[in-house]
Enzyme design. Structure first.
Site, short mmCIF file in Angstrom:
data_model
loop_
_atom_site.label_atom_id
_atom_site.label_comp_id
_atom_site.label_asym_id
_atom_site.label_seq_id
_atom_site.Cartn_x
_atom_site.Cartn_y
_atom_site.Cartn_z
CB CYS A 175 4.73 27.33 10.24
SG CYS A 175 4.64 27.24 8.44
CG HIS A 202 7.56 23.47 10.62
ND1 HIS A 202 8.58 24.16 11.22
CD2 HIS A 202 6.85 24.40 9.92
CE1 HIS A 202 8.54 25.43 10.89
NE2 HIS A 202 7.48 25.62 10.11
#
Length: 407
Positions: free
Chosen positions: A344, A326
């Site tokens: 992430c 992301h």
């Protein structure tokens, strides 16, 4: 006992009889013949009656589900047998070589009613009906990917069941995968991340672009086993394999590379999970599960305390445990130089948008490097690509059965 209804053929009187314990159909066949003498004034009629008995193995209103329907003829040969349910569906079947028995290809489903019409080679016919007991528990399932979708080359077929499946071989036998190019693949069983029974089908290697895939789950009438219940419907889905895309993530060198048709499309600086603890990223081959866009990410929901709670753009889910790729502009000072996220793969807004717009659900992410907390688990998203093909096939309940056909 089944109800027996009288069926009369033109010029052929039909008598129906019943025998306790079976549905017994009797067709009385009458043969008439006549002729004139050479003088024209003498006439003789020849007449004979022959009783044909047909029995059905399932009878009454509480017949046992999960068994094939069998119709047996005492004398002569069966010409045809039609078995129809209340919804207009038919059970196909085959007549034995000696013409005595017809057996349905599929079993009788629970909570269903059936009408039978049998015809013999003498022109006689008879009818009967029966109903099966309703199931105490019904099992259902969810399928991925979605029907008529276009997906990446790493996307497996995945089935998650509402209730436990103990009769795995019986269920797997009813799952038929058809591909447009005879793709080799296999089913494999696991416990889903949710704790439910799950079975996935993956090809031996990544799909070829353009492959069309169909799944027919002919489960109506199959018993899941103890605590699982019966299936009371069939399922069908299909998808098409889209672009040949692959994303390679190098945790140690802090790079994300997007390849299409084997050619490098984009090389992006990124920062992954902080190594040495729970915030480290997973490595291994995973598959893009969903493009979720702008979502709220709360570290407490994945067991990481209260380190963050924010809206995140261009979110692409890679695991059930909360690993995403992301946009992470707040971490820009570490892009290309260090892994400092909470697990992430973070990029700039512009790079994340480029990747988000380019990727397809089902695209493989191949994540390598020592800065990881281990290899992604089989059930944490789609982790089956981390097994060799032989190891994956060993998870099938049907040894040596790939369950695939071509068009």
């Amino acid at each position: 006992m089944s109800r027996i209804r009288r069926h009369t053929l033109p010029r052929r009187p039909v008598r129906l009889a019943a025998i306790t314990g079976t549905a017994l159909l009797a067709a009385a066949l009458t043969a008439c013949g006549g002729g004139n003498s050479s003088s024209g004034d003498a006439k003789s009629d020849l007449k004979s009656d022959k009783k044909t008995e047909i029995s059905v193995n399932l009878t009454g209103k509480q017949a046992k589900a999960g068994e094939p329907v069998k119709v047996t003829l005492a004398d002569g040969r069966l010409q045809s047998v039609t078995v129809t349910d209340a919804k207009g569906g038919k059970l196909d079947g085959k007549i034995s070589a000696d013409g005595k028995t017809w057996t349905s290809d599929r079993v009788a489903a629970p909570g269903a009613s059936y009408a039978i019409e049998a015809k013999d080679d003498k022109g006689g016919s008879a009818k009967a009906d029966f109903a099966t007991a309703a199931p105490e528990k019904e099992n259902k399932l969810s399928l991925a990917p979605g029907k008529d979708s276009t997906v990446g080359i790493g996307q497996p077929l995945s089935i998650v069941f509402d209730h436990p499946v103990k009769n795995k071989a019986a269920v797997e036998k009813q799952l038929k995968v058809t591909t447009s190019d005879n793709t080799e693949g296999s089913w494999g069983w696991m416990e889903d991340y949710s704790g439910k029974s799950r079975i996935d089908w993956r090809p031996k290697d990544y799909w070829k672009p353009g492959t069309k895939v169909t799944l027919e789950a002919n489960l109506n009438g199959v018993d899941s086993g103890p605590s699982g219940g019966w299936f009371t419907k069939d399922y069908k889905t299909g998808f098409t394999v889209g672009k040949n895309q692959l994303i390679k993530v190098d945790l140690d060198n802090h790079r994300l590379k997007l390849f299409r048709d084997g050619q490098l499309v984009k090389d992006i600086a990124m920062s992954a999970g902080t190594p040495g603890g729970d915030k480290a990223s997973w490595r291994g081959k995973t598959v893009l599960m969903a493009k979720e866009g702008t979502i709220n990410m709360n570290s407490e929901t994945v067991g990481l305390g209260s380190s963050y709670n924010k809206m995140v753009d261009y979110s692409m889910r890679l695991t059930w445990s909360g690993m995403y790729a992301h946009a992470a502009p707040w971490n820009s000072g570490y892009f290309g130089s260090a892994n400092k996220s909470s697990g992430c793969i973070g990029m700039s807004d512009a790079d994340a948008k480029f990747v988000y717009d380019s990727v397809q659900v089902g695209d493989p992410f191949e994540i390598t490097g020592d800065d990881a907390k281990g290899t992604q688990a089989l059930n944490n998203g789609y982790g089956e690509w981390n097994l060799s093909y032989d190891a994956w096939k060993a998870k099938s309940a049907l040894t040596g059965n790939t369950g695939t056909t071509g068009n």
